[in-house]
Design a protein around this motif. Sequence first.
Motif, PDB file in Angstrom:
ATOM      1  N   UNK A 132      -1.913 -10.802   4.383  1.00 15.12           N
ATOM      2  CA  UNK A 132      -1.469 -10.258   5.662  1.00 15.12           C
ATOM      3  C   UNK A 132      -1.043  -8.805   5.540  1.00 15.12           C
ATOM      4  N   UNK A 133      -1.580  -7.970   6.435  1.00 18.45           N
ATOM      5  CA  UNK A 133      -1.046  -6.631   6.639  1.00 18.45           C
ATOM      6  C   UNK A 133      -0.994  -6.404   8.151  1.00 18.45           C
ATOM      7  N   UNK A 134      -0.898  -5.153   8.578  1.00 16.82           N
ATOM      8  CA  UNK A 134      -0.686  -4.898  10.003  1.00 16.82           C
ATOM      9  C   UNK A 134      -1.916  -4.360  10.723  1.00 16.82           C
ATOM     10  N   UNK A 135      -2.742  -3.552  10.058  1.00 17.97           N
ATOM     11  CA  UNK A 135      -3.879  -2.939  10.730  1.00 17.97           C
ATOM     12  C   UNK A 135      -4.906  -3.987  11.169  1.00 17.97           C
ATOM     13  N   UNK A 136      -5.436  -3.820  12.370  1.00 15.27           N
ATOM     14  CA  UNK A 136      -6.379  -4.823  12.862  1.00 15.27           C
ATOM     15  C   UNK A 136      -7.744  -4.701  12.203  1.00 15.27           C
ATOM     16  N   UNK A 137      -8.130  -3.500  11.752  1.00 24.28           N
ATOM     17  CA  UNK A 137      -9.453  -3.296  11.160  1.00 24.28           C
ATOM     18  C   UNK A 137      -9.320  -3.204   9.644  1.00 24.28           C
TER      19      UNK A 137
ATOM     20  N   UNK B  82     -11.205  -2.124   7.345  1.00 22.83           N
ATOM     21  CA  UNK B  82     -11.713  -0.914   6.713  1.00 22.83           C
ATOM     22  C   UNK B  82     -10.680   0.213   6.731  1.00 22.83           C
ATOM     23  N   UNK B  83      -9.618   0.016   7.511  1.00 25.78           N
ATOM     24  CA  UNK B  83      -8.536   0.995   7.581  1.00 25.78           C
ATOM     25  C   UNK B  83      -7.313   0.557   6.787  1.00 25.78           C
ATOM     26  N   UNK B  84      -7.437  -0.481   5.983  1.00 23.22           N
ATOM     27  CA  UNK B  84      -6.253  -1.109   5.396  1.00 23.22           C
ATOM     28  C   UNK B  84      -6.396  -1.334   3.895  1.00 23.22           C
ATOM     29  N   UNK B  85      -5.266  -1.197   3.192  1.00 23.80           N
ATOM     30  CA  UNK B  85      -5.279  -1.407   1.745  1.00 23.80           C
ATOM     31  C   UNK B  85      -5.545  -2.862   1.385  1.00 23.80           C
TER      32      UNK B  85
ATOM     33  N   UNK C  93       0.791  -1.224   0.000  1.00 24.10           N
ATOM     34  CA  UNK C  93       0.000   0.000   0.000  1.00 24.10           C
ATOM     35  C   UNK C  93       0.824   1.275   0.000  1.00 24.10           C
ATOM     36  N   UNK C  94       2.143   1.128  -0.149  1.00 26.95           N
ATOM     37  CA  UNK C  94       3.037   2.283  -0.084  1.00 26.95           C
ATOM     38  C   UNK C  94       3.854   2.353  -1.374  1.00 26.95           C
TER      39      UNK C  94
END
Length: 209
Positions: free
Chosen positions: A112-117, A119-122, A69-70
């Motif tokens: 896998x990404x890092x944000x738990x929610x 809706x806040x994640x790519x 996402x970056x």
Amino acid sequence: MNKIWTIGHSNHSYEQFLNLLRQADITAVADVRSSPFSRHQSQFNKDILRRELRLDKIDYAFLGDELGGRPKRDDLYCEGVADYEKMAKTPDFKQGLERVIKGCAKYRIALLCSEHDPIDCHRCLLVGRALSARGFAINHILFDGKQKTQTDIEAELLRASKSNRADFFPEEQMASAYRDRAKKVAFSKINRPSSDTPPASTEQEFANR
């Protein structure tokens, strides 16, 4: 319908994370973090995580270069914020999607990404959206082990969006709702207004995108 799952490692212990994967019968993890390292949660650093997962009979692949996402390219930003719609059209992104789709023939995959929610994640707003458009059912594994579908997320996005206008076609409303959320949570090169700044507990999560 083929299914793909997503998960955010957040501040889980490795054991908690593994339990969530096992509850969903996940057999492979596709890491879509642009930077697969965590200063505060070292158990999720790429090499450590790959080794531990393989010991637990779960395959691991890093896809952050294709599906992260970056973005590295300046033209994939709009006013300093990562532009998911532009990113979804790049050859690298499409190649990453094909790797995931091909893997689904053999594995039950969790992105896998890092944000738990989600809706806040790519992993949801960018990758999940693209895979859903390709006919995949997307299930997001939440912090407590419950799951939300991409359809559930889209309903939340519409409720939170200002795009519910009678003169908008449904597909335009949905695209606008995704765009509104992405502007708030996508990686930004600039300082956001205080209302959009993540709480201290999740600052590292955003850095790992």
